[in-house]
Design a protein around this motif. Structure first.
Motif, PDB file in Angstrom:
ATOM      1  N   TYR A  88      56.168  62.912  43.547  1.00 25.91           N
ATOM      2  CA  TYR A  88      55.935  62.323  45.064  1.00 25.91           C
ATOM      3  C   TYR A  88      54.119  62.424  45.293  1.00 25.91           C
ATOM      4  CZ  TYR A  88      55.348  67.350  45.561  1.00 25.91           C
ATOM      5  OH  TYR A  88      54.882  68.506  45.485  1.00 25.91           O
ATOM      6  N   LEU A  89      53.875  61.629  46.381  1.00 19.36           N
ATOM      7  CA  LEU A  89      52.653  61.411  46.479  1.00 19.36           C
ATOM      8  C   LEU A  89      52.181  62.371  47.660  1.00 19.36           C
ATOM      9  CD1 LEU A  89      52.406  57.790  46.131  1.00 19.36           C
ATOM     10  CD2 LEU A  89      51.437  59.403  44.438  1.00 19.36           C
ATOM     11  N   THR A  90      50.934  62.545  47.616  1.00 18.22           N
ATOM     12  CA  THR A  90      50.371  63.447  48.892  1.00 18.22           C
ATOM     13  C   THR A  90      49.031  62.771  49.558  1.00 18.22           C
ATOM     14  OG1 THR A  90      51.030  65.446  47.729  1.00 18.22           O
ATOM     15  CG2 THR A  90      49.468  65.773  49.669  1.00 18.22           C
ATOM     16  N   TRP A  91      49.089  62.634  50.630  1.00 17.88           N
ATOM     17  CA  TRP A  91      47.974  61.914  51.220  1.00 17.88           C
ATOM     18  C   TRP A  91      46.534  62.571  50.892  1.00 17.88           C
ATOM     19  CZ3 TRP A  91      46.149  57.410  52.326  1.00 17.88           C
ATOM     20  CH2 TRP A  91      45.048  57.102  53.193  1.00 17.88           C
ATOM     21  N   PRO A  92      45.567  62.118  50.417  1.00 19.85           N
ATOM     22  CA  PRO A  92      44.523  63.047  50.094  1.00 19.85           C
ATOM     23  C   PRO A  92      43.619  63.485  51.246  1.00 19.85           C
ATOM     24  CG  PRO A  92      44.215  60.921  49.246  1.00 19.85           C
ATOM     25  CD  PRO A  92      45.499  60.781  49.888  1.00 19.85           C
ATOM     26  N   ARG A  93      43.264  64.781  51.102  1.00 18.08           N
ATOM     27  CA  ARG A  93      42.406  65.605  52.077  1.00 18.08           C
ATOM     28  C   ARG A  93      40.996  64.931  52.148  1.00 18.08           C
ATOM     29  NH1 ARG A  93      46.099  69.042  54.038  1.00 18.08           N
ATOM     30  NH2 ARG A  93      47.001  70.515  52.686  1.00 18.08           N
ATOM     31  N   GLU A  94      40.592  64.367  50.809  1.00 14.04           N
ATOM     32  CA  GLU A  94      39.326  64.017  50.440  1.00 14.04           C
ATOM     33  C   GLU A  94      39.122  62.512  50.348  1.00 14.04           C
ATOM     34  OE1 GLU A  94      36.691  66.268  48.061  1.00 14.04           O
ATOM     35  OE2 GLU A  94      37.957  67.662  47.915  1.00 14.04           O
ATOM     36  N   GLU A  95      38.274  61.761  51.038  1.00 14.12           N
ATOM     37  CA  GLU A  95      37.923  60.501  51.050  1.00 14.12           C
ATOM     38  C   GLU A  95      37.919  59.726  49.678  1.00 14.12           C
ATOM     39  OE1 GLU A  95      37.481  56.796  53.735  1.00 14.12           O
ATOM     40  OE2 GLU A  95      37.395  58.740  54.467  1.00 14.12           O
ATOM     41  N   TYR A 147      47.660  44.571  48.279  1.00  6.66           N
ATOM     42  CA  TYR A 147      48.400  44.528  47.114  1.00  6.66           C
ATOM     43  C   TYR A 147      49.573  43.446  47.302  1.00  6.66           C
ATOM     44  CZ  TYR A 147      46.247  48.835  45.517  1.00  6.66           C
ATOM     45  OH  TYR A 147      45.359  49.610  44.929  1.00  6.66           O
ATOM     46  N   HIS A 148      49.680  42.829  48.446  1.00 13.70           N
ATOM     47  CA  HIS A 148      50.668  41.828  48.856  1.00 13.70           C
ATOM     48  C   HIS A 148      52.270  42.354  48.665  1.00 13.70           C
ATOM     49  CE1 HIS A 148      47.091  39.403  49.201  1.00 13.70           C
ATOM     50  NE2 HIS A 148      46.790  39.876  47.917  1.00 13.70           N
ATOM     51  N   TRP A 149      52.390  43.331  48.982  1.00 18.25           N
ATOM     52  CA  TRP A 149      53.886  43.910  48.946  1.00 18.25           C
ATOM     53  C   TRP A 149      54.302  43.409  50.377  1.00 18.25           C
ATOM     54  CZ3 TRP A 149      55.708  44.878  44.460  1.00 18.25           C
ATOM     55  CH2 TRP A 149      54.841  45.631  43.552  1.00 18.25           C
ATOM     56  N   ARG A 150      55.523  42.940  50.498  1.00 21.27           N
ATOM     57  CA  ARG A 150      56.432  42.670  51.715  1.00 21.27           C
ATOM     58  C   ARG A 150      56.935  44.087  52.175  1.00 21.27           C
ATOM     59  NH1 ARG A 150      58.264  39.979  55.450  1.00 21.27           N
ATOM     60  NH2 ARG A 150      60.361  39.176  55.669  1.00 21.27           N
ATOM     61  N   LEU A 151      56.893  44.450  53.312  1.00 22.99           N
ATOM     62  CA  LEU A 151      57.337  45.864  53.846  1.00 22.99           C
ATOM     63  C   LEU A 151      58.242  45.472  54.971  1.00 22.99           C
ATOM     64  CD1 LEU A 151      54.227  48.227  53.910  1.00 22.99           C
ATOM     65  CD2 LEU A 151      55.752  47.872  52.044  1.00 22.99           C
ATOM     66  N   CYS A 152      59.492  46.256  54.896  1.00 20.03           N
ATOM     67  CA  CYS A 152      60.091  46.356  56.220  1.00 20.03           C
ATOM     68  C   CYS A 152      59.921  47.538  57.334  1.00 20.03           C
ATOM     69  CB  CYS A 152      61.661  46.157  55.717  1.00 20.03           C
ATOM     70  SG  CYS A 152      62.785  46.154  57.159  1.00 20.03           S
ATOM     71  N   LEU A 153      59.329  47.229  58.268  1.00 17.45           N
ATOM     72  CA  LEU A 153      59.361  48.112  59.368  1.00 17.45           C
ATOM     73  C   LEU A 153      60.189  48.263  60.450  1.00 17.45           C
ATOM     74  CD1 LEU A 153      55.326  47.767  59.015  1.00 17.45           C
ATOM     75  CD2 LEU A 153      56.695  49.736  58.213  1.00 17.45           C
ATOM     76  N   PHE A 155      45.086  57.363  45.297  1.00 18.45           N
ATOM     77  CA  PHE A 155      46.373  57.623  46.063  1.00 18.45           C
ATOM     78  C   PHE A 155      47.095  56.062  46.031  1.00 18.45           C
ATOM     79  CE2 PHE A 155      48.657  56.628  49.802  1.00 18.45           C
ATOM     80  CZ  PHE A 155      49.801  57.459  49.680  1.00 18.45           C
ATOM     81  N   TRP A 156      46.137  55.196  46.671  1.00 22.45           N
ATOM     82  CA  TRP A 156      46.660  53.744  46.745  1.00 22.45           C
ATOM     83  C   TRP A 156      47.142  53.181  45.369  1.00 22.45           C
ATOM     84  CZ3 TRP A 156      48.564  53.168  50.980  1.00 22.45           C
ATOM     85  CH2 TRP A 156      47.868  53.781  52.291  1.00 22.45           C
ATOM     86  N   HIS A 157      46.322  53.532  44.263  1.00 20.06           N
ATOM     87  CA  HIS A 157      46.668  53.123  42.965  1.00 20.06           C
ATOM     88  C   HIS A 157      47.983  53.603  42.512  1.00 20.06           C
ATOM     89  CE1 HIS A 157      46.304  51.613  38.852  1.00 20.06           C
ATOM     90  NE2 HIS A 157      46.317  53.062  38.488  1.00 20.06           N
ATOM     91  N   LYS A 158      48.204  54.982  42.840  1.00 25.61           N
ATOM     92  CA  LYS A 158      49.571  55.412  42.333  1.00 25.61           C
ATOM     93  C   LYS A 158      50.608  54.966  43.099  1.00 25.61           C
ATOM     94  CE  LYS A 158      47.817  59.969  40.723  1.00 25.61           C
ATOM     95  NZ  LYS A 158      47.727  61.422  41.144  1.00 25.61           N
ATOM     96  N   LEU A 159      50.437  54.773  44.228  1.00 25.49           N
ATOM     97  CA  LEU A 159      51.406  54.016  45.110  1.00 25.49           C
ATOM     98  C   LEU A 159      51.737  52.787  44.682  1.00 25.49           C
ATOM     99  CD1 LEU A 159      53.531  54.368  47.538  1.00 25.49           C
ATOM    100  CD2 LEU A 159      51.760  53.857  49.102  1.00 25.49           C
ATOM    101  N   ASN A 160      50.831  51.850  44.449  1.00 28.80           N
ATOM    102  CA  ASN A 160      50.861  50.569  44.049  1.00 28.80           C
ATOM    103  C   ASN A 160      51.653  50.560  42.481  1.00 28.80           C
ATOM    104  OD1 ASN A 160      50.621  47.644  44.067  1.00 28.80           O
ATOM    105  ND2 ASN A 160      48.961  48.055  42.485  1.00 28.80           N
ATOM    106  N   MET A 161      51.405  51.559  41.711  1.00 22.88           N
ATOM    107  CA  MET A 161      52.074  51.695  40.525  1.00 22.88           C
ATOM    108  C   MET A 161      53.828  52.098  40.828  1.00 22.88           C
ATOM    109  SD  MET A 161      49.912  50.534  38.588  1.00 22.88           S
ATOM    110  CE  MET A 161      50.540  50.623  36.677  1.00 22.88           C
ATOM    111  N   LEU A 167      55.265  51.415  43.367  1.00 20.80           N
ATOM    112  CA  LEU A 167      56.206  50.288  43.669  1.00 20.80           C
ATOM    113  C   LEU A 167      56.499  49.129  42.737  1.00 20.80           C
ATOM    114  CD1 LEU A 167      54.522  49.592  47.297  1.00 20.80           C
ATOM    115  CD2 LEU A 167      56.915  50.376  46.866  1.00 20.80           C
ATOM    116  N   LYS A 168      55.658  49.105  41.535  1.00 21.46           N
ATOM    117  CA  LYS A 168      55.670  48.174  40.222  1.00 21.46           C
ATOM    118  C   LYS A 168      57.087  48.331  39.597  1.00 21.46           C
ATOM    119  CE  LYS A 168      51.208  46.049  39.885  1.00 21.46           C
ATOM    120  NZ  LYS A 168      49.791  46.377  39.146  1.00 21.46           N
ATOM    121  N   THR A 169      57.536  49.779  39.683  1.00 23.21           N
ATOM    122  CA  THR A 169      58.660  49.907  38.812  1.00 23.21           C
ATOM    123  C   THR A 169      59.729  49.376  39.442  1.00 23.21           C
ATOM    124  OG1 THR A 169      58.926  51.995  39.904  1.00 23.21           O
ATOM    125  CG2 THR A 169      57.332  52.290  37.956  1.00 23.21           C
ATOM    126  N   SER A 170      60.509  48.942  38.308  1.00 22.93           N
ATOM    127  CA  SER A 170      61.770  48.438  38.751  1.00 22.93           C
ATOM    128  C   SER A 170      63.067  49.481  38.774  1.00 22.93           C
ATOM    129  CB  SER A 170      62.250  47.137  37.960  1.00 22.93           C
ATOM    130  OG  SER A 170      62.263  47.522  36.308  1.00 22.93           O
TER     131      SER A 170
END
Length: 151
Positions: A127-134, A35-41, A140-146, A148-151
């Motif tokens: 909030y998001l929950t890491w899925p138990r099923e593959e 998704y090309h987000w810049r993360l701080c770790l 999950f990634w789509h929701k997280l990406n969305m 991150l898109k909100t301002s």
């Protein structure tokens, strides 16, 4: 009218070092490479020699969002608690929807009782929950990406 601030990072990732494997193997490649987000770790981006708390505050405010990777280890960590406090303060300070909570493990809500601030956030925020099923992981990634898109 509030000026649009230029941020150094798209998101500050608040996590416990016990959960670093998930962050490095799952979160990082997907959010940065796909998704090309810049993360701080903290293990990679904190300025060496600078006070940890100063690093936390500066990097949270230099990021558009804060992603909290919540596990039992996270809830037991003093540093994660500090990061959550700074991110929560920023929510009230800047009136920004800047917090994304990811529950990587199942944590019963009664376990959150001592974590009053987080419990209040969970009641008010999505909030998001890491899925138990593959098969649920792409959503999950789509929701997280969305998120991150909100301002």
């Amino acid at each position: 009218m509030r000026q649009h601030k230029k941020y150094e990072y798209d998101a500050f990732v608040s996590y416990n070092t016990h959960d670093q494997e998930w962050v490095i193997n799952e979160l990082l490649p997907t959010l940065e490479d796909k998704y090309h987000w810049r993360l701080c770790l903290h293990h990679r981006d904190f300025e060496p020699g600078k006070c940890i708390l100063k690093n936390i505050v500066e990097n949270i405010y230099a990021s558009r969002k804060t992603i909290c990777v919540i596990t039992h280890h996270y809830l037991e960590s003093e540093w994660c608690s500090k990061e959550m406090q700074v991110a929560s303060f920023r929510l009230f300070d800047e009136h920004m929807d800047a917090l994304v909570l990811i529950f990587v493990e199942h944590i019963p809500s009664d376990s959150l009782s001592p974590y009053h601030r987080m419990r209040k956030l969970v009641k008010k925020k999505t909030y998001l929950t890491w899925p138990r099923e593959e098969k649920e992981i792409p959503l999950f990634w789509h929701k997280l990406n969305m998120a991150l898109k909100t301002s």
